[in-house]
Enzyme design. Structure first.
Site, PDB file in Angstrom:
ATOM      1  CD  GLU A   1      -2.990  -1.277   0.178  1.00 38.45           C
ATOM      2  OE1 GLU A   1      -3.080  -0.219  -0.292  1.00 38.45           O
ATOM      3  OE2 GLU A   1      -3.462  -2.371   0.236  1.00 38.45           O
TER       4      GLU A   1
HETATM    5  C1  LIG Z   1       1.983  -9.802   0.381  1.00 39.24           C
HETATM    6  C2  LIG Z   1       1.833  -9.085  -0.432  1.00 39.24           C
HETATM    7  C3  LIG Z   1       0.691  -8.635  -1.271  1.00 39.24           C
HETATM    8  C4  LIG Z   1       0.701  -7.592  -2.163  1.00 39.24           C
HETATM    9  N1  LIG Z   1      -0.622  -7.423  -2.911  1.00 39.24           N
HETATM   10  C5  LIG Z   1      -0.663  -6.823  -4.151  1.00 39.24           C
HETATM   11  C6  LIG Z   1      -1.671  -6.690  -4.863  1.00 39.24           C
HETATM   12  O1  LIG Z   1      -2.766  -6.972  -4.492  1.00 39.24           O
HETATM   13  N2  LIG Z   1      -1.501  -5.916  -5.959  1.00 39.24           N
HETATM   14  C7  LIG Z   1      -0.574  -5.358  -6.360  1.00 39.24           C
HETATM   15  O2  LIG Z   1      -0.479  -4.919  -7.538  1.00 39.24           O
HETATM   16  N3  LIG Z   1       0.665  -5.438  -5.745  1.00 39.24           N
HETATM   17  C8  LIG Z   1       0.698  -5.969  -4.488  1.00 39.24           C
HETATM   18  N4  LIG Z   1       1.772  -6.333  -3.865  1.00 39.24           N
HETATM   19  C9  LIG Z   1       3.185  -5.645  -4.250  1.00 39.24           C
HETATM   20  C10 LIG Z   1       3.362  -4.360  -3.419  1.00 39.24           C
HETATM   21  O3  LIG Z   1       2.498  -3.252  -3.347  1.00 39.24           O
HETATM   22  C11 LIG Z   1       4.994  -3.917  -3.483  1.00 39.24           C
HETATM   23  O4  LIG Z   1       5.497  -5.066  -2.748  1.00 39.24           O
HETATM   24  C12 LIG Z   1       5.049  -2.611  -3.155  1.00 39.24           C
HETATM   25  O5  LIG Z   1       4.656  -1.728  -4.219  1.00 39.24           O
HETATM   26  C13 LIG Z   1       6.754  -2.410  -3.146  1.00 39.24           C
HETATM   27  O6  LIG Z   1       7.364  -2.723  -4.642  1.00 39.24           O
HETATM   28  P1  LIG Z   1       8.417  -3.959  -4.545  1.00 39.24           P
HETATM   29  O7  LIG Z   1       8.360  -5.018  -3.449  1.00 39.24           O
HETATM   30  O8  LIG Z   1       8.770  -4.081  -5.732  1.00 39.24           O
HETATM   31  O9  LIG Z   1       9.751  -2.920  -4.081  1.00 39.24           O
HETATM   32  P2  LIG Z   1      10.793  -1.984  -4.673  1.00 39.24           P
HETATM   33  O10 LIG Z   1       9.837  -1.072  -5.542  1.00 39.24           O
HETATM   34  O11 LIG Z   1      11.581  -2.607  -5.481  1.00 39.24           O
HETATM   35  O12 LIG Z   1      11.425  -1.206  -3.417  1.00 39.24           O
HETATM   36  C14 LIG Z   1      12.513  -1.813  -2.736  1.00 39.24           C
HETATM   37  C15 LIG Z   1      12.945  -0.903  -1.283  1.00 39.24           C
HETATM   38  O13 LIG Z   1      13.415   0.285  -2.233  1.00 39.24           O
HETATM   39  C16 LIG Z   1      12.569   1.501  -1.864  1.00 39.24           C
HETATM   40  N5  LIG Z   1      12.383   2.451  -2.735  1.00 39.24           N
HETATM   41  C17 LIG Z   1      12.057   2.455  -4.058  1.00 39.24           C
HETATM   42  N6  LIG Z   1      12.043   3.454  -4.692  1.00 39.24           N
HETATM   43  C18 LIG Z   1      12.501   4.523  -3.927  1.00 39.24           C
HETATM   44  C19 LIG Z   1      12.909   5.632  -4.108  1.00 39.24           C
HETATM   45  N7  LIG Z   1      12.572   6.496  -5.047  1.00 39.24           N
HETATM   46  N8  LIG Z   1      13.479   6.474  -2.904  1.00 39.24           N
HETATM   47  C20 LIG Z   1      13.737   5.824  -1.707  1.00 39.24           C
HETATM   48  N9  LIG Z   1      13.420   4.422  -1.346  1.00 39.24           N
HETATM   49  C21 LIG Z   1      12.678   3.633  -2.788  1.00 39.24           C
HETATM   50  C22 LIG Z   1      11.340   0.919  -1.243  1.00 39.24           C
HETATM   51  O14 LIG Z   1      10.642   1.503  -0.231  1.00 39.24           O
HETATM   52  C23 LIG Z   1      11.792  -0.526  -0.762  1.00 39.24           C
HETATM   53  O15 LIG Z   1      12.064  -0.252   0.555  1.00 39.24           O
HETATM   54  C24 LIG Z   1       1.754  -6.956  -2.787  1.00 39.24           C
HETATM   55  C25 LIG Z   1       2.995  -7.524  -2.002  1.00 39.24           C
HETATM   56  C26 LIG Z   1       3.134  -8.435  -0.926  1.00 39.24           C
HETATM   57  C27 LIG Z   1       4.341  -8.677  -0.477  1.00 39.24           C
END
Ligand SMILES: Cc1cc2nc3c(=O)[nH]c(=O)nc-3n(C[C@H](O)[C@H](O)[C@H](O)COP(=O)(O)OP(=O)(O)OC[C@H]3O[C@@H](n4cnc5c(N)ncnc54)[C@H](O)[C@@H]3O)c2cc1C
Length: 472
Positions: free
Chosen positions: A260
């Site tokens: 979220e």
């Molecule tokens: C249990 C679960 C349920 C989920 N449900 C859904 C769903 O229903 N639908 C859906 O579409 N997605 C869903 N997701 C995806 C979730 O929304 C993403 O995991 C989230 O958006 C973060 O993306 P990422 O994990 O690829 O992390 P990344 O974007 O790769 O980020 C990795 C780290 O880098 C940090 N970061 C990234 N960009 C920046 C920046 N510009 N500046 C500083 N820090 C940064 C992030 O905060 C994080 O700490 C789900 C994930 C999980 C684990």
């Protein structure tokens, strides 16, 4: 239904997505191709909201990428539920990878209109950013109850552990923070219920503050329960002890800081909101690449604005006896009022010091966000205490909780203010870049090579068996 936005290469930055919806020759449909990751409910859903890239538009001579939301039925040809994903916690979550291969989607299945997908996604996330603060408050309440009982029951060194200062301190902080968390989520909900209010900023603060505060509470609750906090509920039950599932609570809880909108993304969003107005007004003034004409125009625009805006940041009710109806909490509200103006002044100074680079100085920007969030939390706590007092419900206790929360928040705010211009950010960033460049890989040596060993055997680890086959 399920919401399909995230992809392997598009997480926090969904604009980077590669799923495409190409207009078909018939003009009445789109052909959807791509793969979505971690779709919650995706292994059960019949309907999906899928975000996909549609053809870019040219606006004022520039290419503008378009992301569009489509309603897709799981039963359509080409939709495949590839697998169910499994996580550290939330073991009951039906979450999966969904692939789309040449799926024909009728044009009328576009939600809103072509190109409005990201806006829709952000609005959808707003709802999550209001429900999540409330659910994590529930966790904090449960942790508080567990710890209150255990602090009385558990006797070590001849007294209940709740009498030892180290545990007493945690208990007090847990209680007053839980009160503030509830105050924040209730205030945001009330603002939404009242209607006609753009809740995006408050929702982001609530999501960020409550999820992080709740995580600290769960962590401290585990500490207070000692070894029993780390033991599984079934193991506790097998030994004849009360099966308090704190280790599970911790596993289930952790994701709240990631989905979220992660904590970092919430801070970025809030920081941009705070800085954008200044950059729009005076950006060219501090931009070394701006032309002399642009600088002059910015000077006039900014001069007019700041001549009225800046003096107001020095004078306000915070120095006068005010907020009297809040009793013992009035000093905190005066502090909030003064600090809000100080925060705005400091932001201006930071912009003057860092110029356009401020946008990239996340460590500095995030301190502004943290101060803003603390001030919001202090206000919410005081207002809730006053409301309960007016209703004749736990007035004195609520004021004691709000007062304690505000005392601690006040210290955190002061520390953040100090760190805005007195910090080790540059040294920290320089060191981090040396770490990522691999300069310190020697530091990772001297262990049995867990990562390497795990990678070697990864392909042999069996998948967690499904309870029932997923449909495809
Ligand atoms: C249990 C679960 C349920 C989920 N449900 C859904 C769903 O229903 N639908 C859906 O579409 N997605 C869903 N997701 C995806 C979730 O929304 C993403 O995991 C989230 O958006 C973060 O993306 P990422 O994990 O690829 O992390 P990344 O974007 O790769 O980020 C990795 C780290 O880098 C940090 N970061 C990234 N960009 C920046 C920046 N510009 N500046 C500083 N820090 C940064 C992030 O905060 C994080 O700490 C789900 C994930 C999980 C684990």
């Amino acid at each position: 239904s399920a919401f399909a936005l995230t992809e392997v290469h598009a997480g926090s930055d969904p604009a980077n997505m590669s799923t495409t919806a190409t207009p078909a020759e018939d003009g009445a449909s789109f052909i959807l191709n791509g793969e979505k990751l971690w779709c919650t409910n995706g292994t059960r859903a019949e309907l999906l909201v899928v975000m996909a890239r549609t053809p870019s538009k040219i606006v004022a001579g520039k290419e503008k990428r378009q992301i569009t939301a489509f309603i897709v039925e799981v039963g359509w040809p080409g939709v495949e539920i590839v697998r169910r994903c499994h996580f550290m916690g939330l073991r009951a979550l039906e979450n999966g990878v969904i692939r789309f291969t040449n799926v024909r989607v009728p044009r009328e299945n576009i939600l809103w209109k072509e190109g409005s997908g990201l806006k829709l996604a952000l609005i959808t996330l707003n709802t999550g950013r209001l429900t999540l603060p409330s659910s994590v408050t529930g966790c904090a309440k449960a942790a508080l109850e567990i710890c209150r009982r255990w602090s009385n029951e558990r006797v070590q060194w001849g007294v209940p552990i709740g009498r030892h200062e180290a545990i007493a301190e945690k208990l007090a902080r847990m209680a007053s923070t839980t009160f503030a968390m509830e105050a924040i989520s209730e205030l945001c909900a009330a603002l939404v219920d009242r209607g006609g209010y753009d809740i995006r900023l408050e929702a982001a603060v609530a999501k960020m503050f409550n999820s992080e505060a709740g995580w600290k509470i769960v962590d401290e609750a585990l500490q207070i329960r000692g070894g029993r906090g780390y033991e599984t509920a079934s193991s506790l039950a097998a030994r004849g002890e009360e099966p308090i599932p704190l280790e599970r609570m911790m596993r289930d809880y952790r994701i709240n800081l990631i989905f979220e909108g992660s904590s970092e993304i919430m801070r970025l969003f809030l920081a941009r909101e705070a800085v954008d107005r200044h950059l729009q007004l005076a950006g060219d003034l501090v931009n070394p690449k701006a032309s002399a004409g642009a600088k002059l125009r910015a000077l006039v625009k900014a001069g007019l604005f700041y001549a009225a805006w800046y003096p107001r940041l020095w004078f306000g009710a915070g120095y006068l006896p005010s907020f009297g109806e809040f009793g013992v909490l009035s000093t905190h509200l005066r502090y909030v009022e003064r600090s809000s103006r100080r925060l705005a002044r400091m932001l201006l100074y930071a912009m003057m010091r860092h110029g356009a680079r401020l946008e990239r100085k996340q460590m500095t920007l995030f301190r502004f966000v943290e101060i803003g969030a603390e001030l919001f939390a202090m206000t919410s706590a005081c207002v809730r205490a006053r409301m309960l007092q007016k209703r004749g419900e736990q007035g004195e206790q609520a004021a004691a909780l709000a007062d304690h929360f505000c005392r601690l928040a006040h210290r955190r705010v002061e520390a953040s203010f100090r760190a805005i211009f007195h910090n080790d950010d540059d040294a920290t960033y320089r060191l981090s870049q040396r770490v990522t460049s691999g300069e310190f890989t020697w530091l990772e040596q001297g262990i049995v090579g867990l990562n390497h060993a795990l990678r070697e055997v990864a392909h042999t680890i069996p998948e967690v068996p499904e309870r029932e086959p997923v449909h495809s």
